[in-house]
Design a protein around this motif. Structure first.
Motif, PDB file in Angstrom:
ATOM      1  N   ALA A  33      40.584  45.355  38.342  1.00 29.92           N
ATOM      2  CA  ALA A  33      40.891  44.195  37.506  1.00 29.92           C
ATOM      3  C   ALA A  33      40.168  42.957  38.017  1.00 29.92           C
ATOM      4  CB  ALA A  33      42.390  43.949  37.508  1.00 29.92           C
ATOM      5  N   VAL A  34      39.553  42.198  37.131  1.00 30.36           N
ATOM      6  CA  VAL A  34      38.880  40.947  37.496  1.00 30.36           C
ATOM      7  C   VAL A  34      39.958  39.905  37.771  1.00 30.36           C
ATOM      8  CG1 VAL A  34      37.365  39.107  36.668  1.00 30.36           C
ATOM      9  CG2 VAL A  34      36.820  41.492  36.166  1.00 30.36           C
ATOM     10  N   VAL A  35      39.895  39.312  38.977  1.00 30.07           N
ATOM     11  CA  VAL A  35      40.925  38.349  39.369  1.00 30.07           C
ATOM     12  C   VAL A  35      40.378  36.937  39.572  1.00 30.07           C
ATOM     13  CG1 VAL A  35      42.451  40.083  40.348  1.00 30.07           C
ATOM     14  CG2 VAL A  35      40.728  38.997  41.793  1.00 30.07           C
ATOM     15  N   GLY A  36      39.060  36.777  39.547  1.00 25.48           N
ATOM     16  CA  GLY A  36      38.494  35.451  39.717  1.00 25.48           C
ATOM     17  C   GLY A  36      36.991  35.478  39.579  1.00 25.48           C
ATOM     18  N   VAL A  52      31.935  37.527  40.868  1.00 28.79           N
ATOM     19  CA  VAL A  52      33.164  38.046  40.279  1.00 28.79           C
ATOM     20  C   VAL A  52      33.952  38.794  41.350  1.00 28.79           C
ATOM     21  CG1 VAL A  52      34.136  39.585  38.522  1.00 28.79           C
ATOM     22  CG2 VAL A  52      32.063  38.281  38.022  1.00 28.79           C
ATOM     23  N   ALA A  53      35.229  38.471  41.480  1.00 31.74           N
ATOM     24  CA  ALA A  53      36.110  39.172  42.409  1.00 31.74           C
ATOM     25  C   ALA A  53      37.012  40.112  41.608  1.00 31.74           C
ATOM     26  CB  ALA A  53      36.973  38.174  43.182  1.00 31.74           C
ATOM     27  N   SER A  54      37.154  41.333  42.116  1.00 31.10           N
ATOM     28  CA  SER A  54      38.056  42.277  41.461  1.00 31.10           C
ATOM     29  C   SER A  54      38.833  43.061  42.505  1.00 31.10           C
ATOM     30  CB  SER A  54      37.300  43.219  40.530  1.00 31.10           C
ATOM     31  OG  SER A  54      36.493  44.103  41.257  1.00 31.10           O
ATOM     32  N   VAL A  55      40.046  43.441  42.140  1.00 28.66           N
ATOM     33  CA  VAL A  55      40.891  44.262  42.998  1.00 28.66           C
ATOM     34  C   VAL A  55      40.710  45.696  42.544  1.00 28.66           C
ATOM     35  CG1 VAL A  55      43.257  44.746  43.736  1.00 28.66           C
ATOM     36  CG2 VAL A  55      42.524  42.393  43.341  1.00 28.66           C
ATOM     37  N   LYS A  56      40.125  46.521  43.427  1.00 26.07           N
ATOM     38  CA  LYS A  56      39.833  47.904  43.071  1.00 26.07           C
ATOM     39  C   LYS A  56      41.055  48.803  43.106  1.00 26.07           C
ATOM     40  CE  LYS A  56      36.167  49.895  44.468  1.00 26.07           C
ATOM     41  NZ  LYS A  56      35.077  50.466  45.243  1.00 26.07           N
ATOM     42  N   ARG A  57      41.922  48.584  44.113  1.00 21.49           N
ATOM     43  CA  ARG A  57      43.052  49.497  44.240  1.00 21.49           C
ATOM     44  C   ARG A  57      44.197  48.802  44.963  1.00 21.49           C
ATOM     45  NH1 ARG A  57      41.507  54.248  47.730  1.00 21.49           N
ATOM     46  NH2 ARG A  57      41.903  52.752  49.365  1.00 21.49           N
ATOM     47  N   GLN A  58      45.367  48.981  44.423  1.00 22.36           N
ATOM     48  CA  GLN A  58      46.578  48.546  45.102  1.00 22.36           C
ATOM     49  C   GLN A  58      47.630  49.600  44.782  1.00 22.36           C
ATOM     50  OE1 GLN A  58      47.784  44.537  44.452  1.00 22.36           O
ATOM     51  NE2 GLN A  58      49.534  44.702  45.800  1.00 22.36           N
ATOM     52  N   ILE A  69      33.449  42.237  45.592  1.00 23.98           N
ATOM     53  CA  ILE A  69      32.785  41.053  45.079  1.00 23.98           C
ATOM     54  C   ILE A  69      31.509  41.511  44.395  1.00 23.98           C
ATOM     55  CG2 ILE A  69      31.675  38.865  45.674  1.00 23.98           C
ATOM     56  CD1 ILE A  69      34.660  38.816  46.202  1.00 23.98           C
ATOM     57  N   LEU A  70      31.331  41.148  43.141  1.00 23.45           N
ATOM     58  CA  LEU A  70      30.135  41.477  42.369  1.00 23.45           C
ATOM     59  C   LEU A  70      29.339  40.196  42.159  1.00 23.45           C
ATOM     60  CD1 LEU A  70      31.955  43.647  39.711  1.00 23.45           C
ATOM     61  CD2 LEU A  70      30.635  44.493  41.633  1.00 23.45           C
ATOM     62  N   VAL A  71      28.031  40.269  42.344  1.00 27.25           N
ATOM     63  CA  VAL A  71      27.174  39.102  42.162  1.00 27.25           C
ATOM     64  C   VAL A  71      26.133  39.432  41.097  1.00 27.25           C
ATOM     65  CG1 VAL A  71      25.575  37.502  43.243  1.00 27.25           C
ATOM     66  CG2 VAL A  71      27.509  38.407  44.558  1.00 27.25           C
ATOM     67  N   TYR A  72      26.089  38.613  40.043  1.00 24.36           N
ATOM     68  CA  TYR A  72      25.121  38.764  38.961  1.00 24.36           C
ATOM     69  C   TYR A  72      24.166  37.585  38.992  1.00 24.36           C
ATOM     70  CZ  TYR A  72      28.571  42.035  37.061  1.00 24.36           C
ATOM     71  OH  TYR A  72      29.452  43.060  36.894  1.00 24.36           O
ATOM     72  N   ARG A  73      22.887  37.838  38.830  1.00 26.68           N
ATOM     73  CA  ARG A  73      21.887  36.785  38.764  1.00 26.68           C
ATOM     74  C   ARG A  73      21.867  36.225  37.340  1.00 26.68           C
ATOM     75  NH1 ARG A  73      16.510  36.590  41.814  1.00 26.68           N
ATOM     76  NH2 ARG A  73      15.501  34.818  40.837  1.00 26.68           N
ATOM     77  N   LEU A  74      21.967  34.918  37.223  1.00 32.09           N
ATOM     78  CA  LEU A  74      21.933  34.277  35.906  1.00 32.09           C
ATOM     79  C   LEU A  74      20.525  33.771  35.629  1.00 32.09           C
ATOM     80  CD1 LEU A  74      25.261  32.245  36.044  1.00 32.09           C
ATOM     81  CD2 LEU A  74      24.838  34.478  35.023  1.00 32.09           C
ATOM     82  N   LYS A  75      20.106  33.890  34.388  1.00 31.23           N
ATOM     83  CA  LYS A  75      18.770  33.414  34.002  1.00 31.23           C
ATOM     84  C   LYS A  75      18.829  32.004  33.529  1.00 31.23           C
ATOM     85  CE  LYS A  75      17.238  37.976  32.699  1.00 31.23           C
ATOM     86  NZ  LYS A  75      16.723  38.809  31.683  1.00 31.23           N
TER      87      LYS A  75
END
Length: 75
Positions: A33-36, A52-58, A69-75
């Motif tokens: 789930a995306v949390v921030g 993007v921060a997401s919680v993979k498992r709880q 933490i996922l990092v996307y390059r913006l154009k």
């Protein structure tokens, strides 16, 4: 009873043309789930990134969750 658990999430970018929002880009589904999120130059290369921060498992309510933490390059 009002708690919702999400197993995946996506990020939607939309554009505004003055009248309506239109989809511009959608991320691949994350494994949690995306949390921030934040928009920043994370590696100081002059290029703005979407972080993007997401919680993979709880597994339990009081357990330590696994995050990513996922990092996307913006154009």
């Amino acid at each position: 009873e009002h708690t919702r658990l999400f197993s995946s999430g996506v990020v939607h970018f939309v554009g505004w043309n003055g009248a309506v929002l239109t989809p511009q880009w959608t991320s691949e589904p994350s494994a949690g789930a995306v949390v921030g999120y934040a928009v920043a130059d994370v590696n100081h290369d002059g290029v703005t990134n979407l972080v993007v921060a997401s919680v993979k498992r709880q597994e339990k309510v009081l357990s330590t969750p696994r995050s990513q933490i996922l990092v996307y390059r913006l154009k």
